[in-house]
Design an enzyme around this catalytic site. Structure first.
Site, mmCIF file in Angstrom:
data_model
loop_
_atom_site.group_PDB
_atom_site.id
_atom_site.type_symbol
_atom_site.label_atom_id
_atom_site.label_comp_id
_atom_site.label_asym_id
_atom_site.label_seq_id
_atom_site.Cartn_x
_atom_site.Cartn_y
_atom_site.Cartn_z
ATOM 1 N N ASP A 1 25.983 -54.779 72.879
ATOM 2 C CA ASP A 1 25.010 -53.737 73.159
ATOM 3 C C ASP A 1 23.790 -54.414 72.559
ATOM 4 O O ASP A 1 23.611 -55.239 72.063
ATOM 5 C CB ASP A 1 25.098 -52.479 72.488
ATOM 6 C CG ASP A 1 26.203 -51.452 73.078
ATOM 7 O OD1 ASP A 1 26.549 -51.948 74.331
ATOM 8 O OD2 ASP A 1 26.712 -50.346 72.649
ATOM 9 N N LYS B 1 21.902 -51.025 76.897
ATOM 10 C CA LYS B 1 21.181 -49.924 77.368
ATOM 11 C C LYS B 1 19.914 -49.825 76.978
ATOM 12 O O LYS B 1 19.801 -49.726 75.582
ATOM 13 C CB LYS B 1 21.836 -48.790 77.529
ATOM 14 C CG LYS B 1 23.039 -48.713 78.157
ATOM 15 C CD LYS B 1 23.877 -47.355 78.030
ATOM 16 C CE LYS B 1 25.303 -47.286 78.294
ATOM 17 N NZ LYS B 1 26.139 -46.472 77.732
ATOM 18 N N MET C 1 18.093 -41.045 69.033
ATOM 19 C CA MET C 1 17.449 -41.013 70.481
ATOM 20 C C MET C 1 16.255 -39.964 70.357
ATOM 21 O O MET C 1 16.317 -39.278 71.537
ATOM 22 C CB MET C 1 18.219 -40.932 71.359
ATOM 23 C CG MET C 1 19.658 -41.780 71.365
ATOM 24 S SD MET C 1 20.627 -41.572 72.671
ATOM 25 C CE MET C 1 21.930 -40.390 72.082
HETATM 26 O O1 LIG Z 1 23.304 -40.535 79.518
HETATM 27 C C1 LIG Z 1 22.451 -41.431 79.541
HETATM 28 O O2 LIG Z 1 22.386 -42.453 79.009
HETATM 29 C C2 LIG Z 1 20.985 -40.839 80.163
HETATM 30 C C3 LIG Z 1 20.260 -39.873 79.160
HETATM 31 C C4 LIG Z 1 19.845 -40.559 78.032
HETATM 32 C C5 LIG Z 1 20.410 -40.536 76.943
HETATM 33 N N1 LIG Z 1 19.814 -41.124 75.987
HETATM 34 C C6 LIG Z 1 18.561 -41.639 76.463
HETATM 35 C C7 LIG Z 1 18.455 -41.209 77.941
HETATM 36 C C8 LIG Z 1 17.622 -41.676 78.863
HETATM 37 C C9 LIG Z 1 17.933 -43.004 79.486
HETATM 38 O O3 LIG Z 1 18.504 -43.846 78.810
HETATM 39 O O4 LIG Z 1 17.329 -43.283 80.613
HETATM 40 C C10 LIG Z 1 17.688 -42.641 75.848
HETATM 41 C C11 LIG Z 1 17.888 -43.716 75.057
HETATM 42 N N2 LIG Z 1 19.003 -44.388 75.479
HETATM 43 C C12 LIG Z 1 19.359 -45.428 74.536
HETATM 44 C C13 LIG Z 1 18.544 -45.096 73.438
HETATM 45 C C14 LIG Z 1 18.378 -45.714 72.214
HETATM 46 C C15 LIG Z 1 16.910 -46.261 71.685
HETATM 47 O O5 LIG Z 1 16.250 -47.401 72.494
HETATM 48 O O6 LIG Z 1 16.558 -46.107 70.796
HETATM 49 C C16 LIG Z 1 17.716 -43.968 73.918
HETATM 50 C C17 LIG Z 1 16.450 -43.152 73.066
HETATM 51 C C18 LIG Z 1 15.325 -43.551 73.074
HETATM 52 C C19 LIG Z 1 14.491 -42.410 72.271
HETATM 53 O O7 LIG Z 1 14.215 -42.321 71.130
HETATM 54 O O8 LIG Z 1 13.644 -41.720 73.238
HETATM 55 C C20 LIG Z 1 20.366 -46.466 74.727
HETATM 56 C C21 LIG Z 1 21.501 -45.964 74.374
HETATM 57 N N3 LIG Z 1 22.189 -44.565 74.903
HETATM 58 C C22 LIG Z 1 23.491 -44.526 74.546
HETATM 59 C C23 LIG Z 1 23.902 -45.746 73.868
HETATM 60 C C24 LIG Z 1 24.953 -45.946 73.279
HETATM 61 C C25 LIG Z 1 26.216 -46.532 74.086
HETATM 62 O O9 LIG Z 1 26.188 -46.152 75.305
HETATM 63 O O10 LIG Z 1 27.275 -47.113 73.650
HETATM 64 C C26 LIG Z 1 22.739 -46.566 73.718
HETATM 65 C C27 LIG Z 1 22.675 -47.803 73.035
HETATM 66 C C28 LIG Z 1 22.993 -49.035 73.633
HETATM 67 C C29 LIG Z 1 22.543 -50.330 73.515
HETATM 68 O O11 LIG Z 1 22.415 -50.506 72.198
HETATM 69 O O12 LIG Z 1 22.718 -51.267 74.243
HETATM 70 C C30 LIG Z 1 24.497 -43.732 74.963
HETATM 71 C C31 LIG Z 1 23.886 -42.168 74.959
HETATM 72 N N4 LIG Z 1 22.984 -41.878 75.929
HETATM 73 C C32 LIG Z 1 22.757 -40.426 75.792
HETATM 74 C C33 LIG Z 1 23.655 -39.913 74.779
HETATM 75 C C34 LIG Z 1 23.342 -38.421 74.411
HETATM 76 C C35 LIG Z 1 24.664 -37.705 75.108
HETATM 77 C C36 LIG Z 1 24.782 -36.250 74.754
HETATM 78 O O13 LIG Z 1 24.980 -35.873 73.669
HETATM 79 O O14 LIG Z 1 24.297 -35.622 75.660
HETATM 80 C C37 LIG Z 1 24.116 -40.815 74.387
HETATM 81 C C38 LIG Z 1 25.398 -40.828 73.432
HETATM 82 C C39 LIG Z 1 26.752 -40.326 73.904
HETATM 83 O O15 LIG Z 1 27.025 -40.198 75.043
HETATM 84 O O16 LIG Z 1 27.797 -40.140 72.724
HETATM 85 C C40 LIG Z 1 21.651 -39.631 76.628
HETATM 86 C C1 LIG Z 2 22.613 -44.470 71.234
HETATM 87 S S1 LIG Z 2 22.299 -43.985 69.654
HETATM 88 C C2 LIG Z 2 23.616 -45.138 68.833
HETATM 89 C C3 LIG Z 2 23.826 -44.723 67.453
HETATM 90 C C4 LIG Z 2 24.690 -45.897 66.651
HETATM 91 N N1 LIG Z 2 25.948 -45.698 67.285
HETATM 92 C C5 LIG Z 2 24.777 -45.535 65.223
HETATM 93 O O1 LIG Z 2 25.836 -45.159 64.683
HETATM 94 O O2 LIG Z 2 23.698 -45.735 64.381
HETATM 95 C C6 LIG Z 2 20.765 -45.057 69.354
HETATM 96 C C7 LIG Z 2 19.852 -44.307 68.088
HETATM 97 O O3 LIG Z 2 20.375 -44.948 67.052
HETATM 98 C C8 LIG Z 2 19.173 -44.810 66.507
HETATM 99 N N2 LIG Z 2 18.997 -46.030 65.714
HETATM 100 C C9 LIG Z 2 19.950 -47.386 65.949
HETATM 101 N N3 LIG Z 2 19.522 -48.382 65.322
HETATM 102 C C10 LIG Z 2 18.398 -48.035 64.632
HETATM 103 C C11 LIG Z 2 17.498 -48.784 63.478
HETATM 104 N N4 LIG Z 2 17.912 -49.938 63.198
HETATM 105 N N5 LIG Z 2 16.562 -48.146 63.282
HETATM 106 C C12 LIG Z 2 16.512 -46.882 63.370
HETATM 107 N N6 LIG Z 2 16.944 -45.983 64.285
HETATM 108 C C13 LIG Z 2 18.121 -46.693 64.788
HETATM 109 C C14 LIG Z 2 18.003 -44.415 67.163
HETATM 110 O O4 LIG Z 2 17.885 -43.172 67.031
HETATM 111 C C15 LIG Z 2 18.543 -44.871 68.385
HETATM 112 O O5 LIG Z 2 17.714 -44.084 69.338
#
Ligand SMILES: O=C(O)CCc1c2[nH]c(c1CC(=O)O)Cc1[nH]c(c(CC(=O)O)c1CCC(=O)O)Cc1[nH]c(c(CC(=O)O)c1CCC(=O)O)Cc1[nH]c(c(CCC(=O)O)c1CC(=O)O)C2
Ligand SMILES: C[S@@+](CC[C@H](N)C(=O)[O-])C[C@H]1O[C@@H](n2cnc3c(N)ncnc32)[C@H](O)[C@@H]1O
Length: 238
Positions: A33, A55, A167
């Site tokens: 990731d 992502k 997030m």
């Molecule tokens: O479902 C989606 O991914 C679209 C909705 C969306 C989410 N986050 C989002 C978006 C907007 C977008 O990415 O465009 C927006 C989003 N996606 C992501 C982040 C992390 C960041 O940049 O800080 C953020 C948050 C950014 C912020 O702080 O606004 C990336 C993301 N989403 C996610 C993951 C974990 C993964 O897929 O392995 C990851 C990390 C993947 C990586 O490191 O490459 C998964 C995800 N997305 C989401 C959730 C919450 C689900 C829930 O409980 O309803 C979850 C967690 C889950 O499903 O357990 C929702």
């Molecule tokens: C999709 S979630 C995944 C969380 C991950 N599985 C964990 O246990 O930390 C991504 C979110 O984790 C948090 N996150 C991950 N790495 C971080 C870091 N180094 N500093 C601050 N927040 C972080 C942020 O809120 C980000 O949007």
């Protein structure tokens, strides 16, 4: 063939477990990731195949179904497949979904936990999320609920002393507005960006004005009186 769902920890590459490192060193394939520290990949064998499926908000290199398909496909061709995820694979990591997809194909899967950013980032920064007399409970919640869900599950009326939002950046204004229905506007808040890395940045504010600050993902948002204790801890730093 075994697939290992592995947590890479919150950012600092030294915060990975010995168990995770051992299996990375033996991997045939690593599917990784965006939020993992790429320095961890240097431990992979020279001939290991590295597949990026990260992502970004609004920019998903591969859809989750496609990621599941890749893991299954690689598992059928190789002995040791590592699916490397940021933090802990089961904390907002879609780890459960990937586990179910693998089980449905009869593929043996093992899980190696990681230090989640939700706890590891504040702890490494010196912020205790529980503290006797001040905070006896915490809630970890997503600030970005999947919009395709049939029913909203986040309602912001959480009773825990400390609230930790993952997030949480993109929807900060909307979410803090909801939170102020249940907590005073002057409740202390702090955001930690890029925790445990050389780019770590900490911003202090209140529920009322945190959305006006320049905060970029990845960040965790910590809300509660514990933040005032943290300010005191920092001020008293030698
Ligand atoms: O479902 C989606 O991914 C679209 C909705 C969306 C989410 N986050 C989002 C978006 C907007 C977008 O990415 O465009 C927006 C989003 N996606 C992501 C982040 C992390 C960041 O940049 O800080 C953020 C948050 C950014 C912020 O702080 O606004 C990336 C993301 N989403 C996610 C993951 C974990 C993964 O897929 O392995 C990851 C990390 C993947 C990586 O490191 O490459 C998964 C995800 N997305 C989401 C959730 C919450 C689900 C829930 O409980 O309803 C979850 C967690 C889950 O499903 O357990 C929702
Ligand atoms: C999709 S979630 C995944 C969380 C991950 N599985 C964990 O246990 O930390 C991504 C979110 O984790 C948090 N996150 C991950 N790495 C971080 C870091 N180094 N500093 C601050 N927040 C972080 C942020 O809120 C980000 O949007």
């Amino acid at each position: 063939m075994v697939v290992y769902l592995v947590g890479a920890g919150p950012g600092d590459p030294e915060l990975i477990t010995l168990k995770a490192l051992k299996i990375i060193k033996e991997a045939d394939v690593i599917i990784y990731d965006r939020l993992i520290n790429n320095k961890i990949l240097e431990y992979a064998p020279e001939d290991a195949k590295l597949i990026y499926v990260g992502k970004k908000p609004g920019e998903h290199t591969k859809a989750q179904d496609e990621i599941n398909r890749i893991i299954v496909e690689e598992a059928k061709k190789n002995n040791i497949v590592v699916r490397l995820k940021g933090g802990d694979p089961f904390i907002f990591g879609r780890g459960g979904e990937e586990l179910l997809a693998l089980k449905s194909h009869g593929i043996k899967t093992k899980i190696i936990p990681g230090i989640t950013s939700a706890i590891g980032v504040p702890t490494a920064a010196g912020l205790p999320i529980t503290h006797r007399g001040l905070a006896t409970s915490f809630t970890i919640v997503t600030g970005h609920e999947d919009p395709t869900k049939a029913k909203e599950q986040v309602h912001w009326d959480y009773k825990a002393d400390t609230l930790i939002i993952l997030m949480g950046v993109g929807n900060l204004k909307e979410n803090t507005k909801e939170l102020m229905k249940y907590r005073p506007a002057d409740t202390p808040v702090c955001a930690i960006e890029n925790g445990t890395t050389e780019n770590e940045r900490i911003t202090f504010a209140t529920l009322e004005d945190i959305h006006t600050k320049d905060i970029k993902p990845p960040a965790i948002i910590i809300i509660g009186h514990i933040v005032n204790l943290y300010k005191k801890i920092i001020e008293e730093d030698p």
